[in-house]
Design an enzyme around this catalytic site. Sequence first.
Site, mmCIF file in Angstrom:
data_model
loop_
_atom_site.group_PDB
_atom_site.id
_atom_site.type_symbol
_atom_site.label_atom_id
_atom_site.label_comp_id
_atom_site.label_asym_id
_atom_site.label_seq_id
_atom_site.Cartn_x
_atom_site.Cartn_y
_atom_site.Cartn_z
ATOM 1 N N HIS A 166 -0.131 -2.346 -1.492
ATOM 2 C CA HIS A 166 1.322 -1.739 -1.710
ATOM 3 C C HIS A 166 1.701 -1.071 -0.232
ATOM 4 O O HIS A 166 0.588 -0.510 0.386
ATOM 5 C CB HIS A 166 1.300 -0.661 -2.720
ATOM 6 C CG HIS A 166 2.613 -0.258 -3.165
ATOM 7 N ND1 HIS A 166 3.370 0.486 -2.532
ATOM 8 C CD2 HIS A 166 3.565 -0.720 -4.232
ATOM 9 C CE1 HIS A 166 4.150 0.955 -2.929
ATOM 10 N NE2 HIS A 166 4.862 0.224 -4.208
ATOM 11 N N GLN A 170 -2.052 1.096 -10.362
ATOM 12 C CA GLN A 170 -1.736 0.092 -11.339
ATOM 13 C C GLN A 170 -2.993 0.235 -12.336
ATOM 14 O O GLN A 170 -3.121 -0.453 -13.199
ATOM 15 C CB GLN A 170 -1.475 -1.026 -10.813
ATOM 16 C CG GLN A 170 -0.278 -1.176 -10.049
ATOM 17 C CD GLN A 170 0.962 -1.105 -10.864
ATOM 18 O OE1 GLN A 170 0.907 -1.310 -12.017
ATOM 19 N NE2 GLN A 170 2.122 -0.969 -10.177
ATOM 20 N N LYS A 180 4.044 5.641 -14.395
ATOM 21 C CA LYS A 180 3.456 4.502 -14.618
ATOM 22 C C LYS A 180 2.662 4.552 -15.813
ATOM 23 O O LYS A 180 2.136 3.488 -16.286
ATOM 24 C CB LYS A 180 2.707 3.675 -13.509
ATOM 25 C CG LYS A 180 3.626 3.240 -12.193
ATOM 26 C CD LYS A 180 2.891 2.712 -11.280
ATOM 27 C CE LYS A 180 3.643 2.595 -9.783
ATOM 28 N NZ LYS A 180 5.086 1.654 -9.844
#
Length: 406
Positions: free
Chosen positions: A121, A201, A224
């Site tokens: 990312h 993630q 998240k």
Amino acid sequence: MNIHDIRSMFPILDQEVNGKPLVYLDSAATSQKPVTVIETLDRYYREYNSNVHRGVHTLGTKATDAYENAREKVRKFISASSIQEIIFTRGTTTAINMIAESYGRDNLGEGDEIVITYMEHHANIIPWQQIAKRTGAKLKYIPLQEDGSIDLKDVEATVTNQTKIVSVMMVSNVLGTINPIKEITEIAHRNGAVMVVDGAQAAPHMKIDVKDLDCDFLAFSGHKMCGPTGIGVLYGRKALLKKMEPVETGGEMIDFVDLYESTWKELPWKFEAGTPIIAGAIGLGAAIDFLEDVGLDQILEHEHKLANYAMERLSQVEGLTIYGPKHRAGLVTFNIEDVHPHDVATVLDADGIAVRAGHHCAQPLMKWLKVSATARASFYLYNTEEEIDKLVEGLIKTKEYFSNGF
Ligand code: 7TS
């Protein structure tokens, strides 16, 4: 907890969007929040909003206790040895910037190497580009296999005894690849480098044990993983953090300030300048309680089933290309032949289905995939197979819509 009970904890899911029940498939961008997190934030602001670590009044003490209690929850969540290793930040991006700015600035020089991968990312690329330019260090990339996975042989070939920092994402936000972090860490250490893990993630979906991984730094974001926006975590090995200089200075982080010299508080507070993200941290603590109540093993298993089901159903849609390896985390990134992903997302949105389209903050990876953008459906503990069926129906409709004209 069964799926019905889980869904009932997320008030936002119970609504119609464009006249259809909301199908939220964008949790990799940000997850929805359970009622326990929302109520925790509400209670903080209604009942004991106060600044922390100063004064002795009752509300201040209550807020300080809740804030520090959240730090202990984070410590346990990632199995760190000490709360001194847990620094609250604004998110993953801030945490990686802090590592580059502080550790990188003091430990990199001409001829040194920073090693990352093609799938990172932007948050795990640009801070390294910047510090490489300032220190004269060289940025190197571990190549990817054709399916978007990493072969440890390529890690061995890229990491050398000139490498000072290896920084790799645990789970790809585009490909869903689950990287062999423990093995990469071993290679980094064998070459005398420190290992940084982008856990953005991974932390929402699987148990992370920093002692078992043996990584030196870990970054992740609260939003998240069912927590509020604006809060994240930087884990760092105590021996390294001790030697590092704070990136931000000012109030809260000092021990003693004189006219021309100052000294810092001990860890972790020397890295938390200014009024900290009090509500955010307390909210993150509530999110961790929630995830642990459901059980990370159950969450991972549920997402694994959803990912398999989605792969199976989507592979039956003609003209659809899926990117990434077979064994993957709970997300599927794809393109439909001759339809721009933004159009895919727009048609799906008309049916209440939320997916993300774009480059997913991974432009080097898009270049590697030879596409400018993709669509992505990402799943979390509250998603169901019925929602994936709706996605597939929506995609078939999108294809027909664009092939038959308007
Ligand atoms: N690292 C990874 C692997 C990410 O997926 C993200 C955000 C970040 C870092 C940055 O996190 P932040 O909380 O500091 O912004 N990823 C995405 C995404 O895939 N769609 O929107 C944000």
